[in-house]
Design a protein around this motif. Structure first.
Motif, PDB file in Angstrom:
ATOM      1  N   ASN A 126      20.845  10.395   3.452  1.00  0.00           N
ATOM      2  CA  ASN A 126      21.770  11.489   3.174  1.00  0.00           C
ATOM      3  C   ASN A 126      21.551  12.612   4.193  1.00  0.00           C
ATOM      4  O   ASN A 126      20.685  12.527   5.060  1.00  0.00           O
ATOM      5  CB  ASN A 126      21.604  11.993   1.732  1.00  0.00           C
ATOM      6  N   GLU A 127      22.331  13.668   4.041  1.00  0.00           N
ATOM      7  CA  GLU A 127      22.273  14.793   4.973  1.00  0.00           C
ATOM      8  C   GLU A 127      20.919  15.490   4.939  1.00  0.00           C
ATOM      9  O   GLU A 127      20.398  15.915   5.971  1.00  0.00           O
ATOM     10  CB  GLU A 127      23.391  15.773   4.617  1.00  0.00           C
ATOM     11  N   GLN A 128      20.329  15.617   3.742  1.00  0.00           N
ATOM     12  CA  GLN A 128      19.015  16.251   3.613  1.00  0.00           C
ATOM     13  C   GLN A 128      17.975  15.498   4.423  1.00  0.00           C
ATOM     14  O   GLN A 128      17.211  16.090   5.176  1.00  0.00           O
ATOM     15  CB  GLN A 128      18.613  16.333   2.126  1.00  0.00           C
ATOM     16  N   GLU A 129      17.941  14.178   4.279  1.00  0.00           N
ATOM     17  CA  GLU A 129      16.952  13.395   5.028  1.00  0.00           C
ATOM     18  C   GLU A 129      17.191  13.463   6.532  1.00  0.00           C
ATOM     19  O   GLU A 129      16.237  13.543   7.308  1.00  0.00           O
ATOM     20  CB  GLU A 129      16.959  11.935   4.565  1.00  0.00           C
ATOM     21  N   ALA A 130      18.453  13.456   6.940  1.00  0.00           N
ATOM     22  CA  ALA A 130      18.756  13.518   8.378  1.00  0.00           C
ATOM     23  C   ALA A 130      18.291  14.845   8.976  1.00  0.00           C
ATOM     24  O   ALA A 130      17.627  14.878  10.011  1.00  0.00           O
ATOM     25  CB  ALA A 130      20.256  13.314   8.605  1.00  0.00           C
ATOM     26  N   ALA A 131      18.632  15.950   8.312  1.00  0.00           N
ATOM     27  CA  ALA A 131      18.243  17.270   8.820  1.00  0.00           C
ATOM     28  C   ALA A 131      16.724  17.433   8.799  1.00  0.00           C
ATOM     29  O   ALA A 131      16.130  17.930   9.766  1.00  0.00           O
ATOM     30  CB  ALA A 131      18.914  18.360   7.992  1.00  0.00           C
ATOM     31  N   ASP A 132      16.102  17.005   7.707  1.00  0.00           N
ATOM     32  CA  ASP A 132      14.652  17.174   7.594  1.00  0.00           C
ATOM     33  C   ASP A 132      13.899  16.260   8.553  1.00  0.00           C
ATOM     34  O   ASP A 132      12.886  16.661   9.127  1.00  0.00           O
ATOM     35  CB  ASP A 132      14.205  16.953   6.147  1.00  0.00           C
ATOM     36  N   ARG A 133      14.400  15.038   8.743  1.00  0.00           N
ATOM     37  CA  ARG A 133      13.760  14.141   9.721  1.00  0.00           C
ATOM     38  C   ARG A 133      13.793  14.768  11.116  1.00  0.00           C
ATOM     39  O   ARG A 133      12.793  14.755  11.839  1.00  0.00           O
ATOM     40  CB  ARG A 133      14.448  12.781   9.741  1.00  0.00           C
ATOM     41  N   ASP A 134      14.932  15.336  11.493  1.00  0.00           N
ATOM     42  CA  ASP A 134      15.051  15.956  12.819  1.00  0.00           C
ATOM     43  C   ASP A 134      14.070  17.112  12.978  1.00  0.00           C
ATOM     44  O   ASP A 134      13.448  17.268  14.035  1.00  0.00           O
ATOM     45  CB  ASP A 134      16.483  16.426  13.066  1.00  0.00           C
ATOM     46  N   LEU A 135      13.914  17.930  11.933  1.00  0.00           N
ATOM     47  CA  LEU A 135      12.965  19.034  12.006  1.00  0.00           C
ATOM     48  C   LEU A 135      11.527  18.515  12.118  1.00  0.00           C
ATOM     49  O   LEU A 135      10.747  19.011  12.928  1.00  0.00           O
ATOM     50  CB  LEU A 135      13.094  19.947  10.782  1.00  0.00           C
ATOM     51  N   ILE A 136      11.188  17.495  11.334  1.00  0.00           N
ATOM     52  CA  ILE A 136       9.837  16.933  11.399  1.00  0.00           C
ATOM     53  C   ILE A 136       9.565  16.352  12.785  1.00  0.00           C
ATOM     54  O   ILE A 136       8.504  16.590  13.372  1.00  0.00           O
ATOM     55  CB  ILE A 136       9.614  15.874  10.290  1.00  0.00           C
ATOM     56  N   LEU A 137      10.521  15.611  13.327  1.00  0.00           N
ATOM     57  CA  LEU A 137      10.350  15.051  14.671  1.00  0.00           C
ATOM     58  C   LEU A 137      10.154  16.158  15.707  1.00  0.00           C
ATOM     59  O   LEU A 137       9.298  16.051  16.590  1.00  0.00           O
ATOM     60  CB  LEU A 137      11.545  14.172  15.047  1.00  0.00           C
ATOM     61  N   SER A 138      10.924  17.235  15.588  1.00  0.00           N
ATOM     62  CA  SER A 138      10.799  18.359  16.513  1.00  0.00           C
ATOM     63  C   SER A 138       9.406  18.978  16.436  1.00  0.00           C
ATOM     64  O   SER A 138       8.786  19.281  17.458  1.00  0.00           O
ATOM     65  CB  SER A 138      11.864  19.412  16.195  1.00  0.00           C
ATOM     66  N   ARG A 139       8.889  19.167  15.227  1.00  0.00           N
ATOM     67  CA  ARG A 139       7.556  19.744  15.064  1.00  0.00           C
ATOM     68  C   ARG A 139       6.479  18.790  15.589  1.00  0.00           C
ATOM     69  O   ARG A 139       5.484  19.230  16.168  1.00  0.00           O
ATOM     70  CB  ARG A 139       7.293  20.116  13.604  1.00  0.00           C
ATOM     71  N   LEU A 140       6.669  17.487  15.390  1.00  0.00           N
ATOM     72  CA  LEU A 140       5.716  16.520  15.928  1.00  0.00           C
ATOM     73  C   LEU A 140       5.678  16.576  17.455  1.00  0.00           C
ATOM     74  O   LEU A 140       4.631  16.397  18.069  1.00  0.00           O
ATOM     75  CB  LEU A 140       6.053  15.101  15.456  1.00  0.00           C
ATOM     76  N   GLU A 141       6.839  16.848  18.060  1.00  0.00           N
ATOM     77  CA  GLU A 141       6.929  16.927  19.520  1.00  0.00           C
ATOM     78  C   GLU A 141       6.318  18.213  20.082  1.00  0.00           C
ATOM     79  O   GLU A 141       5.808  18.210  21.202  1.00  0.00           O
ATOM     80  CB  GLU A 141       8.401  16.856  19.960  1.00  0.00           C
ATOM     81  N   THR A 142       6.392  19.306  19.323  1.00  0.00           N
ATOM     82  CA  THR A 142       6.081  20.611  19.910  1.00  0.00           C
ATOM     83  C   THR A 142       4.838  21.309  19.364  1.00  0.00           C
ATOM     84  O   THR A 142       4.366  22.267  19.979  1.00  0.00           O
ATOM     85  CB  THR A 142       7.276  21.576  19.732  1.00  0.00           C
ATOM     86  N   ASP A 143       4.325  20.883  18.232  1.00  0.00           N
ATOM     87  CA  ASP A 143       3.190  21.587  17.627  1.00  0.00           C
ATOM     88  C   ASP A 143       1.948  20.706  17.622  1.00  0.00           C
ATOM     89  O   ASP A 143       1.832  19.801  16.802  1.00  0.00           O
ATOM     90  CB  ASP A 143       3.539  22.010  16.195  1.00  0.00           C
ATOM     91  N   PRO A 144       0.992  20.962  18.509  1.00  0.00           N
ATOM     92  CA  PRO A 144      -0.210  20.131  18.550  1.00  0.00           C
ATOM     93  C   PRO A 144      -1.074  20.255  17.297  1.00  0.00           C
ATOM     94  O   PRO A 144      -1.910  19.395  17.030  1.00  0.00           O
ATOM     95  CB  PRO A 144      -0.962  20.634  19.785  1.00  0.00           C
ATOM     96  N   ALA A 145      -0.841  21.301  16.479  1.00  0.00           N
ATOM     97  CA  ALA A 145      -1.631  21.489  15.249  1.00  0.00           C
ATOM     98  C   ALA A 145      -0.881  21.039  14.000  1.00  0.00           C
ATOM     99  O   ALA A 145      -1.282  21.348  12.888  1.00  0.00           O
ATOM    100  CB  ALA A 145      -2.028  22.953  15.111  1.00  0.00           C
ATOM    101  N   VAL A 146       0.193  20.265  14.176  1.00  0.00           N
ATOM    102  CA  VAL A 146       1.068  19.925  13.054  1.00  0.00           C
ATOM    103  C   VAL A 146       0.379  19.111  11.954  1.00  0.00           C
ATOM    104  O   VAL A 146       0.810  19.120  10.811  1.00  0.00           O
ATOM    105  CB  VAL A 146       2.351  19.217  13.569  1.00  0.00           C
ATOM    106  N   PHE A 147      -0.705  18.426  12.269  1.00  0.00           N
ATOM    107  CA  PHE A 147      -1.433  17.655  11.250  1.00  0.00           C
ATOM    108  C   PHE A 147      -2.520  18.486  10.563  1.00  0.00           C
ATOM    109  O   PHE A 147      -3.260  17.981   9.738  1.00  0.00           O
ATOM    110  CB  PHE A 147      -2.041  16.383  11.856  1.00  0.00           C
ATOM    111  N   ASP A 148      -2.596  19.770  10.900  1.00  0.00           N
ATOM    112  CA  ASP A 148      -3.633  20.638  10.361  1.00  0.00           C
ATOM    113  C   ASP A 148      -2.995  21.767   9.547  1.00  0.00           C
ATOM    114  O   ASP A 148      -1.935  22.280   9.911  1.00  0.00           O
ATOM    115  CB  ASP A 148      -4.451  21.228  11.522  1.00  0.00           C
ATOM    116  N   ARG A 149      -3.639  22.174   8.492  1.00  0.00           N
ATOM    117  CA  ARG A 149      -3.121  23.246   7.635  1.00  0.00           C
ATOM    118  C   ARG A 149      -3.021  24.585   8.355  1.00  0.00           C
ATOM    119  O   ARG A 149      -2.376  25.509   7.860  1.00  0.00           O
ATOM    120  CB  ARG A 149      -4.006  23.437   6.406  1.00  0.00           C
ATOM    121  N   SER A 150      -3.647  24.731   9.512  1.00  0.00           N
ATOM    122  CA  SER A 150      -3.573  25.994  10.243  1.00  0.00           C
ATOM    123  C   SER A 150      -2.155  26.271  10.741  1.00  0.00           C
ATOM    124  O   SER A 150      -1.803  27.422  10.997  1.00  0.00           O
ATOM    125  CB  SER A 150      -4.539  25.981  11.431  1.00  0.00           C
TER     126      SER A 150
END
Length: 195
Positions: free
Chosen positions: A14-38
C-alpha cells in the motif's frame, strides 16, 4: 542479502509501505549511525507471531505504550534484523523455537516508520524519535509457556487475529498496521498454515 537489498526487493502492499520503505532506504543510504539508538531515526524490528493455524497472534502488554502490542525492539548495532526480531520474541515472551515464515525477500512481511513519543525508561528520559521498522512473520507453538519481561511488558497472551485491533489503544497502529498485518496473515495462511 542485507536489509537494504531486502527492502529494495520488497513489494509494498500500500501507499504507507511504499512511502515508509523509501524513507528507510534513504536513511540506510545516508546515516552511518542508523542501526544505533544515537540516531534520531534508527532501525528497529517487529515480529508478528502467529500460531500454526494462522488464526491467533501473540501480544504483549507494552508498559511504555500502555497497550497490547506486537513484539519488537531496537537493532542496537545489529544489521541482521531477522535475528534481532527472533531474539526479541524470546526475551519478551519466553517463547523458544519460533520459525520465520518465508513471505518475501529476506522474509520481510512489512515495513513502517513508527513515531515514538518521549518517555522515561529505566529512570532516564528518552526523547521522541522514529523507529525505521521492519516486520517479520513467525510461527510459534501456543502451548509453549510464556512469561512477562517486567521491564518491558506486564502481560503476554495469545489472541484471535481480529482481537489485536480491539486490544490496541493506539489508533494509528490499529488502523494502519494491525489491520494490514492481519490481512497479510490471512493471505499467507493457505500456503503456510497447518490445520
Amino acid at each position: 542479502m542485507d536489509i537494504y537489498e531486502d527492502l529494495q526487493a520488497f513489494q509494498p502492499a500500500n501507499e504507507q509501505e511504499a512511502a515508509d520503505r523509501d524513507l528507510i532506504l534513504s536513511r540506510l543510504e545516508t546515516d552511518p549511525a542508523v542501526f544505533d539508538r544515537s540516531s534520531v531515526t534508527h532501525m528497529a524490528c517487529s515480529i508478528w507471531t502467529v500460531d500454526p493455524t494462522f488464526t491467533k497472534t501473540l501480544l504483549v502488554y507494552h508498559n511504555i505504550y500502555d497497550s497490547w502490542s506486537w513484539i519488537g525492539g531496537h537493532a542496537d548495532g545489529q544489521a541482521d534484523l531477522a535475528a534481532v526480531a527472533l531474539r526479541e520474541l524470546e526475551e519478551e515472551t519466553g517463547v523458544h523455537g519460533a520459525r520465520l515464515v518465508p513471505c518475501g525477500p529476506g522474509n520481510v512481511l512489512s515495513c513502517e516508520v513508527l513515531t515514538v513519543d518521549g518517555h522515561v525508561k529505566r529512570g532516564a528520559y528518552v526523547s521522541s524519535h522514529l523507529h525505521l521498522n521492519v516486520t517479520y512473520l513467525a510461527v510459534a507453538d501456543p502451548a509453549e509457556h510464556v512469561r512477562i519481561k517486567a521491564d518491558e511488558n506486564s502481560g503476554v497472551k495469545w489472541a484471535k487475529l481480529d482481537e489485536a485491533v480491539a486490544l490496541s489503544s493506539e489508533p494509528w497502529i490499529r488502523e494502519r498496521i494491525y489491520r494490514k498485518l492481519i490481512e497479510k496473515t490471512r493471505e499467507l495462511a493457505p500456503r503456510f498454515a497447518t490445520r
